[in-house]
Design an enzyme around this catalytic site. Structure first.
Site, mmCIF file in Angstrom:
data_model
loop_
_atom_site.group_PDB
_atom_site.id
_atom_site.type_symbol
_atom_site.label_atom_id
_atom_site.label_comp_id
_atom_site.label_asym_id
_atom_site.label_seq_id
_atom_site.Cartn_x
_atom_site.Cartn_y
_atom_site.Cartn_z
ATOM 1 N N GLY A 32 0.816 -1.560 0.265
ATOM 2 C CA GLY A 32 0.350 0.276 0.117
ATOM 3 C C GLY A 32 0.906 1.707 0.509
ATOM 4 N N GLY A 86 -0.422 9.569 1.612
ATOM 5 C CA GLY A 86 0.365 10.359 1.558
ATOM 6 C C GLY A 86 1.480 10.338 2.759
ATOM 7 N N TYR A 87 1.452 9.189 3.391
ATOM 8 C CA TYR A 87 2.673 9.199 4.871
ATOM 9 C C TYR A 87 3.799 8.245 4.203
ATOM 10 C CZ TYR A 87 0.593 4.868 4.164
ATOM 11 O OH TYR A 87 -0.634 3.695 3.955
ATOM 12 N N GLY A 88 3.382 7.578 3.523
ATOM 13 C CA GLY A 88 4.536 7.164 2.688
ATOM 14 C C GLY A 88 4.286 4.967 2.642
ATOM 15 N N LYS A 89 5.174 4.670 2.799
ATOM 16 C CA LYS A 89 4.393 2.765 2.094
ATOM 17 C C LYS A 89 4.386 1.609 2.827
ATOM 18 C CE LYS A 89 6.199 3.999 -2.348
ATOM 19 N NZ LYS A 89 7.378 3.758 -3.923
ATOM 20 N N VAL A 90 3.377 1.277 2.764
ATOM 21 C CA VAL A 90 3.163 0.048 4.085
ATOM 22 C C VAL A 90 3.781 -1.488 3.210
ATOM 23 C CG1 VAL A 90 1.393 -2.205 5.205
ATOM 24 C CG2 VAL A 90 0.998 1.261 4.406
ATOM 25 N N LYS A 117 4.015 0.237 8.306
ATOM 26 C CA LYS A 117 4.324 1.308 7.900
ATOM 27 C C LYS A 117 5.594 2.021 8.140
ATOM 28 C CE LYS A 117 0.443 4.944 8.108
ATOM 29 N NZ LYS A 117 -0.744 5.490 8.961
ATOM 30 N N ASP A 167 -10.991 9.732 8.669
ATOM 31 C CA ASP A 167 -10.482 9.609 7.233
ATOM 32 C C ASP A 167 -11.356 8.007 6.681
ATOM 33 O OD1 ASP A 167 -9.449 9.570 4.417
ATOM 34 O OD2 ASP A 167 -7.679 8.580 4.813
#
Length: 341
Positions: free
Chosen positions: A35, A38-42, A56, A152
């Site tokens: 995944g 906006g914060y980065g990747k998982v 995360k 969200d």
């Protein structure tokens, strides 16, 4: 990192050294990426003991200050509920900020609804998923201390474990409810278009009822399997326009109900109650919406009437300005009345 010596000592959440997370994701390989937001990747990771985890990893631009990150971990590690994705631990070194969560093998509700996961969600499964995710949100609003507003809620943030138990994810970017007597938090608007409460967008006053609105949109998604905004049509308005309580077949919504539901021939009374509850959740005015614990009770009653056992186990976009004049309803301005492509 300079804060690693000051890593929080927490019950329940453990400290993962950087090298361990690097190794268990095969050096954060693309192959293990599950995944991005906006914060980065998982990333999916396999711990030496055979446990799968979801990691995360914040990208450089979305790092929090050391104190903020510590506060967030302390908060998340206090939140335990079977319908919330559990935080297992964190990493805070080498200039990295990572959170380690339990891994959800069946992906997101969104993936199942759009046919990507190959999981068949009949009506009873959908009711159970709605029930579980409503319970998770009610816990955040009413039992977490301090209370948490998710901000969200959407089908990509509702994950399914191996038993298809729904677990709400991504409440780490949530907003703590301050102890002000007013019960609202004034803040930059966060959320995802289509699920975003138009009243919150206009007033920028965040309350638990903003999550209720978003949850109502998810309920409509469970009925139709359509995205909230598709081809210029907004699901809430579409349903409101088509709904006909006198129509015995799906209350006038036959044309937009997901064919998978039709083939599982739901009890029309339970379908009607679920639909009516969804429409109360998406009322324009927040006081007219139920609380999440009221939503839980009503879905539980629907499940019990259908003879379904209720005890069985069964990404956040940044603050947005959609460039819409504040005096107009968010969705009136966004979607064209004629629904033209």
């Amino acid at each position: 990192g300079k804060y690693s010596g000051d890593a929080p000592q927490l019950k329940g959440a453990r400290y993962f050294p950087y090298y361990e997370l690097k190794n268990c994701t095969n050096n954060f390989s693309e192959h293990n990426e599950i995944g991005a937001g906006g914060y980065g990747k998982v990333y999916r990771g396999l711990l030496p003991d055979g446990h799968q985890v979801a990691i995360k990893r914040a990208q450089q631009g979305s790092m929090q200050g050391g104190l903020e990150f510590k506060t967030e971990i302390e908060l998340l590690s206090r939140v335990h509920h079977k319908n919330l994705v559990g935080l297992l631990g964190f990493c805070f070194e080498h200039g990295e900020q990572m959170l380690v969560y339990e891994y959800m093998p069946n992906g997101s509700l969104k993936e199942s609804l759009c046919g990507k996961s190959g999981i068949h969600l009949d009506w009873k499964r959908r009711l159970r998923i709605a029930f579980g995710s409503a319970r998770g949100l009610a816990y955040l609003h009413e039992l977490a201390n301090p209370p948490i507003i998710h901000r969200d809620v959407k089908s990509t943030n509702i994950l399914l474990d191996e038993n298809l138990t729904a677990k709400v994810a991504d409440f780490g970017l949530c907003k703590l409810v301050s102890d002000s007597a007013k019960g609202h938090v004034s803040t930059q608007v966060k959320g995802t278009l289509g699920y975003l409460d138009p009243e919150y967008y206009m007033t920028q006053q965040l309350t638990e009822k903003s999550d209720v609105y978003s949850f109502g949109v998810v309920m409509l998604e469970l009925i139709t399997a359509k995205q909230p905004i598709e081809k210029g049509k907004y699901i809430v308005r579409e349903v409101r326009t088509m709904m006909d309580k006198n129509d015995e077949e799906f209350f006038g919504l036959s044309a937009i109900v997901d064919p998978v539901i039709k083939s599982s021939s739901p009890n029309q009374a339970s379908f009607g109650k679920f639909l009516e509850l969804a429409m109360r959740c998406v009322e324009e005015s927040a006081p007219d919406r139920p609380t999440m614990s009221e939503v839980v009770k009503e879905i539980e009653a629907i499940l019990q009437n259908d003879g379904i056992n209720t005890s069985s186990t069964s990404t956040s976009s940044s603050a947005m300005d959609f460039g819409i004049p504040k005096g107009r309803n968010l969705y009136d301005a966004l979607t064209r009345k004629d629904g033209a492509d």
